[in-house]
Design a protein around this motif. Structure first.
Motif, PDB file in Angstrom:
ATOM      1  N   GLU A  23       0.827  -1.211   0.000  1.00  0.00           N
ATOM      2  CA  GLU A  23       0.000   0.000   0.000  1.00  0.00           C
ATOM      3  C   GLU A  23       0.855   1.252   0.000  1.00  0.00           C
ATOM      4  N   ASP A  24       1.990   1.210   0.683  1.00  0.00           N
ATOM      5  CA  ASP A  24       2.891   2.358   0.744  1.00  0.00           C
ATOM      6  C   ASP A  24       4.189   2.026   0.024  1.00  0.00           C
ATOM      7  N   LEU A  25       4.765   3.039  -0.638  1.00  0.00           N
ATOM      8  CA  LEU A  25       5.992   2.833  -1.399  1.00  0.00           C
ATOM      9  C   LEU A  25       7.119   3.692  -0.850  1.00  0.00           C
ATOM     10  N   ASP A  26       8.292   3.075  -0.651  1.00  0.00           N
ATOM     11  CA  ASP A  26       9.466   3.898  -0.399  1.00  0.00           C
ATOM     12  C   ASP A  26      10.050   4.260  -1.766  1.00  0.00           C
ATOM     13  N   ASN A  27      11.066   5.083  -1.775  1.00  0.00           N
ATOM     14  CA  ASN A  27      11.605   5.598  -3.032  1.00  0.00           C
ATOM     15  C   ASN A  27      12.163   4.497  -3.921  1.00  0.00           C
ATOM     16  N   GLU A  28      12.796   3.491  -3.309  1.00  0.00           N
ATOM     17  CA  GLU A  28      13.385   2.393  -4.080  1.00  0.00           C
ATOM     18  C   GLU A  28      12.301   1.589  -4.798  1.00  0.00           C
ATOM     19  N   LYS A  29      11.224   1.255  -4.082  1.00  0.00           N
ATOM     20  CA  LYS A  29      10.128   0.497  -4.691  1.00  0.00           C
ATOM     21  C   LYS A  29       9.464   1.310  -5.808  1.00  0.00           C
ATOM     22  N   LYS A  30       9.313   2.608  -5.543  1.00  0.00           N
ATOM     23  CA  LYS A  30       8.672   3.470  -6.527  1.00  0.00           C
ATOM     24  C   LYS A  30       9.458   3.492  -7.834  1.00  0.00           C
ATOM     25  N   LEU A  31      10.778   3.624  -7.736  1.00  0.00           N
ATOM     26  CA  LEU A  31      11.618   3.671  -8.925  1.00  0.00           C
ATOM     27  C   LEU A  31      11.563   2.358  -9.700  1.00  0.00           C
ATOM     28  N   LYS A  32      11.550   1.243  -8.989  1.00  0.00           N
ATOM     29  CA  LYS A  32      11.475  -0.062  -9.647  1.00  0.00           C
ATOM     30  C   LYS A  32      10.143  -0.235 -10.380  1.00  0.00           C
ATOM     31  N   LEU A  33       9.088   0.222  -9.735  1.00  0.00           N
ATOM     32  CA  LEU A  33       7.763   0.069 -10.339  1.00  0.00           C
ATOM     33  C   LEU A  33       7.606   0.981 -11.557  1.00  0.00           C
ATOM     34  N   LYS A  34       8.124   2.195 -11.469  1.00  0.00           N
ATOM     35  CA  LYS A  34       8.060   3.102 -12.612  1.00  0.00           C
ATOM     36  C   LYS A  34       8.871   2.550 -13.787  1.00  0.00           C
ATOM     37  N   LYS A  35       9.995   1.957 -13.486  1.00  0.00           N
ATOM     38  CA  LYS A  35      10.820   1.377 -14.549  1.00  0.00           C
ATOM     39  C   LYS A  35      10.076   0.227 -15.227  1.00  0.00           C
ATOM     40  N   TRP A  36       9.412  -0.599 -14.420  1.00  0.00           N
ATOM     41  CA  TRP A  36       8.610  -1.704 -14.981  1.00  0.00           C
ATOM     42  C   TRP A  36       7.532  -1.157 -15.912  1.00  0.00           C
ATOM     43  N   PHE A  37       6.880  -0.072 -15.509  1.00  0.00           N
ATOM     44  CA  PHE A  37       5.817   0.512 -16.338  1.00  0.00           C
ATOM     45  C   PHE A  37       6.375   0.954 -17.686  1.00  0.00           C
ATOM     46  N   TRP A  38       7.486   1.681 -17.658  1.00  0.00           N
ATOM     47  CA  TRP A  38       8.054   2.168 -18.916  1.00  0.00           C
ATOM     48  C   TRP A  38       8.572   1.024 -19.777  1.00  0.00           C
ATOM     49  N   GLN A  39       9.146   0.009 -19.155  1.00  0.00           N
ATOM     50  CA  GLN A  39       9.620  -1.158 -19.916  1.00  0.00           C
ATOM     51  C   GLN A  39       8.458  -1.867 -20.617  1.00  0.00           C
ATOM     52  N   ASP A  85      10.682 -14.499 -22.798  1.00  0.00           N
ATOM     53  CA  ASP A  85      10.800 -15.850 -23.336  1.00  0.00           C
ATOM     54  C   ASP A  85      12.066 -16.020 -24.169  1.00  0.00           C
ATOM     55  N   LYS A  86      12.760 -14.894 -24.450  1.00  0.00           N
ATOM     56  CA  LYS A  86      14.048 -14.950 -25.150  1.00  0.00           C
ATOM     57  C   LYS A  86      15.058 -14.158 -24.319  1.00  0.00           C
ATOM     58  N   PHE A  93      13.958  -6.488 -25.684  1.00  0.00           N
ATOM     59  CA  PHE A  93      12.691  -6.112 -26.300  1.00  0.00           C
ATOM     60  C   PHE A  93      12.944  -4.953 -27.259  1.00  0.00           C
ATOM     61  N   ILE A  94      12.241  -4.933 -28.380  1.00  0.00           N
ATOM     62  CA  ILE A  94      12.426  -3.896 -29.388  1.00  0.00           C
ATOM     63  C   ILE A  94      11.262  -2.913 -29.353  1.00  0.00           C
ATOM     64  N   VAL A  95      11.598  -1.627 -29.345  1.00  0.00           N
ATOM     65  CA  VAL A  95      10.568  -0.588 -29.373  1.00  0.00           C
ATOM     66  C   VAL A  95       9.979  -0.529 -30.782  1.00  0.00           C
ATOM     67  N   PRO A  96       8.670  -0.655 -30.943  1.00  0.00           N
ATOM     68  CA  PRO A  96       8.065  -0.582 -32.281  1.00  0.00           C
ATOM     69  C   PRO A  96       8.284   0.788 -32.908  1.00  0.00           C
ATOM     70  N   ASP A  97       8.177   0.837 -34.234  1.00  0.00           N
ATOM     71  CA  ASP A  97       8.332   2.103 -34.941  1.00  0.00           C
ATOM     72  C   ASP A  97       7.204   3.059 -34.564  1.00  0.00           C
ATOM     73  N   LEU A  98       7.539   4.333 -34.577  1.00  0.00           N
ATOM     74  CA  LEU A  98       6.550   5.360 -34.284  1.00  0.00           C
ATOM     75  C   LEU A  98       5.595   5.489 -35.467  1.00  0.00           C
ATOM     76  N   PRO A  99       4.281   5.447 -35.235  1.00  0.00           N
ATOM     77  CA  PRO A  99       3.328   5.555 -36.350  1.00  0.00           C
ATOM     78  C   PRO A  99       3.348   6.950 -36.964  1.00  0.00           C
ATOM     79  N   ILE A 115      16.694  -3.257 -20.768  1.00  0.00           N
ATOM     80  CA  ILE A 115      16.368  -4.451 -21.553  1.00  0.00           C
ATOM     81  C   ILE A 115      15.462  -4.133 -22.752  1.00  0.00           C
ATOM     82  N   VAL A 116      15.275  -2.825 -23.016  1.00  0.00           N
ATOM     83  CA  VAL A 116      14.489  -2.396 -24.168  1.00  0.00           C
ATOM     84  C   VAL A 116      15.406  -1.638 -25.121  1.00  0.00           C
TER      85      VAL A 116
END
Length: 561
Positions: free
Chosen positions: A353-369, A406-407, A412-418, A556-557
């Motif tokens: 329920e509560d995030l310290d700064n370290e957890k917050k940074l990890k979660l934000k990185k996961w979102f962007w990845q 899985d590989k 991971f490859i960023v798709p081309d910008l439309p 990894i992206v």
């Protein structure tokens, strides 16, 4: 259905009203809300007036009343009238609730019934009159019936024969001309008799249990509004202190207050409701894609169902919305790259329920990845379930690994910008969110930003990505200059959504580099032989370079633009 008896009856409308007042007709808690609009209600009464059939109603009396189906397992009112004490030989409405609630709400005489009613609800939803002048049903807007024109008759008076004589006496007392009097009496009598003599068939089911009743309800409604899994589970798990549908409603209100929905598309509200139910399904340990383990009949057996659902909706969902808005600039539902991200985040906040700064940074990185990799699109349902298993361990901090790959030896490859930015593309949303966060220096967003997002253009005639200005707060222009470099004024000019474009950002000496507006672009714009394409190409180079650098931090992206 065990020991099921099926009886059919055809009875006058009057007897349905009488049964309701006696407590013989009840509404089970799993019944859906009254959703008919005024048009449907008026059409119902017009059908009765014309003698058209309005369909049969389906009633059910459970085999064992003393089980879960106590009086606490019932909706307490119908048609704005508070339910009377239940009679022993009562029936539940399975099908026909919208019709019966309209009939009861409009035809029960408030001056003669012992039932109490919610006056505000009645006035807003069931205040219908019959206009004897034009022979049509109408919605009444007057609360004081003494101020109604004589030819406007509340519907409940039409089913009471004594009221006809009262009306007749009033007409004669008012000395209305004979032609009008005869017209009003004729119209009143004709429609009144139609109501009094109108017959409604019913099918009465006697026996069986709650699951069987829900199954029947689902089947008879299959041709109409879709019976959702949310509704079925809400029906199975309803009690006097808990109703899943109502709790989702309350959560949606909180979410809407944070502006987390698309104002322009009402359908998205239903999509968000379905998303919240998917979060509930996934909160018991398995991703909702696991049809067997997250079916309504599996979830119904969960011992801590109410505790987990309350935590998911009141904590997990709300914390997820707050995190998306304040930490990532996902200022409304339309900007959410993938619904699956929301479900995973709810799982995270159910455990943290509560995030310290370290957890917050990890979660934000996961979102962007997951956003830049198009993570939830490239994987099939089986791999998404595997991804959920890994993320659950990450949410419990049993591992630092948050992503399934899985590989494992490949990025991971960023798709081309439309060519055009749309809200239907994950890559487009990644681009918009990057631009929004870049403009905010990747800092936390404040409450004032929540209601201000709009997608604008630098030049109105261009639709390319480099022409996009994602605006999340007011943009003020200071010290505006003409093309010769002469100062025009010192006043602040506010750019708002009524502007055709945001090209004024190129006319000021003010620094807008966080919106990818450079001095070189401003210089080109001040040139007599202005070339907008050159300006946009410069802006595109700036955006791509900054985005590429940001993606590099995701490790990894890989950016492949």
């Amino acid at each position: 259905m065990s020991n099921l008896q099926i009886n059919t009856r055809v009875r006058r409308l009057f007897y349905y009203l009488e049964d309701f007042e006696k407590g013989l007709i009840r509404i089970p808690l799993f019944q859906r809300d009254s959703v008919w609009n005024d048009k449907k209600k008026l059409e119902l009464f017009d059908s009765i007036k014309k003698g058209y059939p309005i369909g049969s109603v389906l009633f059910w009396r459970p085999e064992v009343v003393e089980d879960i189906l106590s009086s606490d397992y019932e909706i307490k009112s119908i048609g704005s009238y508070i339910m009377n004490e239940r009679a022993n030989d009562f029936f539940y409405i399975l099908d026909g609730y919208q019709r019966l609630s309209t009939l009861f709400g409009c035809l029960i005489n408030p001056e003669k019934t012992k039932l109490e009613r919610d006056e505000e609800e009645w006035f807003n939803s069931y205040n219908i009159i019959y206009n004897l002048e034009i022979g049509e049903f109408e919605i009444n807007k007057k609360k004081d019936f003494s101020k109604l024109e004589i030819y406007k008759v509340p519907l409940y008076k039409l089913v009471d024969t004594k009221e006809f004589y009262n009306f007749q006496s009033t007409l004669f007392r008012l000395n209305i001309n004979n032609e009008k009097t005869l017209k009003y009496l004729k119209n009143y009598e004709e429609v009144g008799f139609k109501f009094v003599d109108y017959n409604i068939p019913s099918i009465d089911l006697i026996g069986g249990n709650i699951k069987e009743a829900i199954d029947i309800f689902s089947r008879v409604n299959s041709a109409g509004s879709k019976i959702s899994d949310e509704w079925k589970l809400s029906a199975l798990k309803s009690s006097n202190n808990f109703r899943l549908g109502s709790l989702i409603n309350e959560t949606l209100v909180k979410v809407y207050q944070l502006n987390f929905f698309d104002n322009k598309n009402k359908r998205k509200k239903e999509s968000l409701r379905e998303l919240l139910f998917r979060c509930v399904q996934s909160s018991f340990g398995n991703l909702y894609l696991d049809n067997q383990k997250t079916s309504i009949f599996s979830l119904e057996k969960e011992d801590d169902f109410e505790i987990i659902v309350n935590r998911t909706l009141n904590v997990g969902v709300i914390r997820t919305v707050e995190f998306l808005i304040k930490e990532l600039g996902v200022l409304n539902y339309d900007l959410l790259p993938a619904n699956m991200q929301f479900i995973f985040l709810v799982e995270f906040f159910n455990n943290n329920e509560d995030l310290d700064n370290e957890k917050k940074l990890k979660l934000k990185k996961w979102f962007w990845q997951t956003t830049y990799s198009n993570y939830f699109t490239i994987y099939n349902p089986s791999k998404r379930k595997r991804a959920f298993e890994i993320f659950k361990e990450f949410a419990r901090f049993n591992t630092n690994v948050s992503l399934y790959n899985d590989k494992p030896n490949e990025k991971f490859i960023v798709p081309d910008l439309p060519d055009k930015i749309t809200f239907g593309s994950v890559r487009s949303k990644a681009f918009l969110l990057f631009m929004i966060n870049y403009a905010n220096n990747f800092k936390e967003f404040n409450d004032n930003d929540i209601n201000s997002f709009s997608q604008e253009k630098l030049f109105k005639e261009y639709d390319t990505p480099e022409n996009v200005i994602p605006k999340f707060r007011k943009i003020n222009l200071i010290n505006s200059y003409n093309k010769d470099g002469q100062l025009l004024f010192h006043d602040i000019i506010k750019i708002n959504k009524r502007q055709p474009d945001f090209s004024k950002m190129l006319e000021t000496s003010q620094d807008f580099e966080n919106y990818f507006i450079s001095k070189e672009m401003k210089s080109l714009y001040s040139d007599i032989n202005i070339k907008i394409d050159d300006i946009l190409n410069l802006r595109k180079e700036l955006i791509i370079e900054a985005e590429k650098e940001f993606v590099k931090s995701l490790e990894i992206v890989e950016y492949n633009q």
